[in-house]
Enzyme design. Structure first.
Site, short mmCIF file in Angstrom:
data_model
loop_
_atom_site.label_atom_id
_atom_site.label_comp_id
_atom_site.label_asym_id
_atom_site.label_seq_id
_atom_site.Cartn_x
_atom_site.Cartn_y
_atom_site.Cartn_z
N GLU A 27 -10.23 10.20 0.70
CA GLU A 27 -10.50 11.10 1.81
C GLU A 27 -9.16 12.38 1.85
OE1 GLU A 27 -11.82 10.18 5.65
OE2 GLU A 27 -10.48 11.41 6.71
N ASP A 30 -5.61 5.93 4.93
CA ASP A 30 -5.54 5.78 6.54
C ASP A 30 -4.30 6.28 7.03
OD1 ASP A 30 -8.13 4.05 7.08
OD2 ASP A 30 -7.31 2.80 5.87
O1 TRH Z 1 -6.00 5.49 -0.98
P1 TRH Z 1 -7.19 5.93 -0.92
O2 TRH Z 1 -8.31 5.46 -1.73
O3 TRH Z 1 -7.69 5.92 0.72
C1 TRH Z 1 -8.93 5.56 1.11
C2 TRH Z 1 -9.77 6.66 1.56
O4 TRH Z 1 -9.25 7.12 2.64
C3 TRH Z 1 -11.03 6.08 2.24
O5 TRH Z 1 -11.87 6.86 2.76
C4 TRH Z 1 -10.73 4.84 3.33
O6 TRH Z 1 -11.78 4.39 3.71
C5 TRH Z 1 -9.96 3.78 2.77
O7 TRH Z 1 -8.92 4.49 2.05
C6 TRH Z 1 -9.51 2.91 3.11
O8 TRH Z 1 -7.38 7.72 -1.02
P2 TRH Z 1 -6.82 9.08 0.01
O9 TRH Z 1 -7.65 8.91 1.16
O10 TRH Z 1 -6.74 10.17 -1.19
O11 TRH Z 1 -5.40 8.65 0.29
C7 TRH Z 1 -4.47 8.72 -0.68
C8 TRH Z 1 -3.06 9.05 -0.11
O12 TRH Z 1 -1.86 8.84 -0.86
C9 TRH Z 1 -2.95 10.41 0.23
O13 TRH Z 1 -2.41 10.68 1.44
C10 TRH Z 1 -2.08 11.25 -0.83
C11 TRH Z 1 -1.29 10.09 -1.18
N1 TRH Z 1 -0.74 10.21 -2.44
C12 TRH Z 1 0.78 10.21 -2.39
O14 TRH Z 1 1.45 10.54 -1.50
N2 TRH Z 1 1.27 10.26 -3.66
C13 TRH Z 1 0.62 9.99 -4.91
O15 TRH Z 1 1.40 9.81 -5.96
C14 TRH Z 1 -0.91 9.80 -4.72
C15 TRH Z 1 -1.59 9.42 -6.13
C16 TRH Z 1 -1.28 9.69 -3.46
#
Ligand code: TRH
Length: 383
Positions: free
Chosen positions: A276, A19
């Site tokens: 996402e 989010d």
């Molecule tokens: O963390 P998530 O599982 O987020 C989820 C999804 O958005 C899902 O649709 C939603 O319903 C739920 O949250 C509540 O995975 P996502 O979307 O990939 O988000 C991870 C974020 O973290 C993304 O912006 C990339 C960031 N990130 C970093 O900045 N550094 C890191 O080392 C990693 C592994 C990720």
């Protein structure tokens, strides 16, 4: 019509980082590329600071990357609403803020930014109005997506150029790897691993240890790190730690800032991503990806996964092995999940073709108008 230049984005961090990951990218882009005045209200600054380490989670108000960041607290202070209000992922705006919106003339444009889906119905619902049941306000539904009938995807100007410059610069990549404390030998298959901790990691680790090609697997620190360590029979996988198993080297990394995470995706040959935002960023990396979809009740996520595969794999027979691996990785076929290790060699053999496909896919997607530009265009329409 006078442009609406003041925007409020409301973000409730449900769980995980998606989010805030999406809202932060969008806020930065609206402020930096569209010169809008953006205020981002976030209820969990500690999670936010993981992606943006420059943020001070103890400060109720601060400016970062031309965005005013405000801690969203309850009760919500009386605040003059912006001209465009983005309610991210149906997070429910504070009552007093909605009442203040209803009191404005002209009324603010109220947009609910929805979760990403490749399902075909998205195009039918994108942009639809929903009148408030009791107040003279209308909320519009804005659906990100992969078709021209959707709101598009977040994509900053210059993203493809920056990625290509990095991917074509061997020295820049070598320096990047040195910064992580490793020097991958030529021919090493470089992976990044980000998934939910329930993903069936053990069979893949076994297959990678037996791989004829050396494999370097980078694991940013999340609850998956403990699952990886457990599968290897060690106490932990901590940032900076390297663990060898056969031809596999696992490298623990800290949770990276968003820009550093993007770079990791660009630097790897194959990226395991989830949710996402990382899912979209891996597509922009123009490299093969394996998606761990956010699990939902009643297996709703299965339809979402298949809808994306239907687009991604269309007219691309080289993606057959990828689709099978995705289903297995998401536990959508028990039989396949048991065969993950056996499926790996065929998948690995198809990686060169999958890399070409991933680049074509990214280039095709980049022809769409991006999400921020579509939001700005939408905000310029008379209501
Ligand atoms: O963390 P998530 O599982 O987020 C989820 C999804 O958005 C899902 O649709 C939603 O319903 C739920 O949250 C509540 O995975 P996502 O979307 O990939 O988000 C991870 C974020 O973290 C993304 O912006 C990339 C960031 N990130 C970093 O900045 N550094 C890191 O080392 C990693 C592994 C990720």
């Amino acid at each position: 019509m006078k442009p609406r230049t003041h925007w409020d984005i409301f973000c409730n961090v449900v769980d995980n980082y998606g989010d805030i990951g999406v809202c932060w990218r969008l806020a930065r882009q609206l402020a930096g590329e569209h010169q809008l005045t953006v205020r981002l209200w976030v209820d969990d600054l500690a999670s936010f600071a993981k992606l943006a380490p420059e943020l001070d989670p103890k400060r109720a108000s601060q400016n970062l990357n031309e965005v005013e960041i405000r801690h969203w607290v309850a009760p919500f202070p009386d605040t003059a609403p912006a001209e465009v209000v983005i309610e991210a992922f149906a997070c429910t705006l504070p009552e007093n803020y909605i009442a203040a919106m209803a009191g404005q003339s002209p009324k603010p444009l109220w947009i609910n930014l929805e979760y990403l889906s490749a399902e075909p119905w998205v195009g039918d619902y994108h942009g639809l109005p929903s009148p408030h049941p009791s107040l003279a306000l209308t909320k519009y539904f804005f659906f990100p997506g992969f078709s021209q009938h959707s709101g598009g995807l977040i994509r900053e100007a210059g993203l493809a150029a920056a990625r290509d410059a990095f991917q074509n610069d061997t020295e820049a990549q070598a320096a990047w790897w040195r910064g992580l404390g490793v020097t991958p030998q030529p021919g090493t298959l470089k992976l990044s691993l980000f998934a939910y901790p329930h993903a069936p990691i053990a069979p893949l680790l076994a297959a990678w240890a037996d791989s004829p090609t050396p494999i370097l697997c980078c694991v940013p620190e999340t609850p998956l790190s403990a699952a990886v360590a457990a599968a290897l029979g060690t106490a932990a996988l901590t940032p900076g730690q390297g663990i060898r198993r056969g031809n596999l080297t696992l490298l623990g990394l800290p949770f990276l800032s968003q820009p550093a995470y993007d770079r990791l995706l660009w630097a790897c040959d194959l990226n395991f991503v989830r949710g996402e935002d990382s899912f979209v960023r891996a597509q922009w990396a123009a490299r093969p990806l394996i998606w761990n979809i956010y699990p939902q009740l009643d297996a709703v996520h299965q339809e979402k996964l298949e809808a994306f595969l239907a687009l991604y794999c269309r007219a691309a027979p080289e993606t057959l092995a990828l689709a099978e691996l995705w289903r297995a990785w998401n536990g959508l076929s028990a039989e396949l999940s048991n065969q993950l290790a056996a499926a790996w060699p065929a998948f690995a053999a198809s990686l060169p073709a999958l890399s070409r496909h991933a680049r074509r896919w990214a280039e095709g997607l980049a022809r769409q108008t991006d999400l921020a530009a579509q939001l700005v265009k939408f905000s310029q329409k008379p209501l």
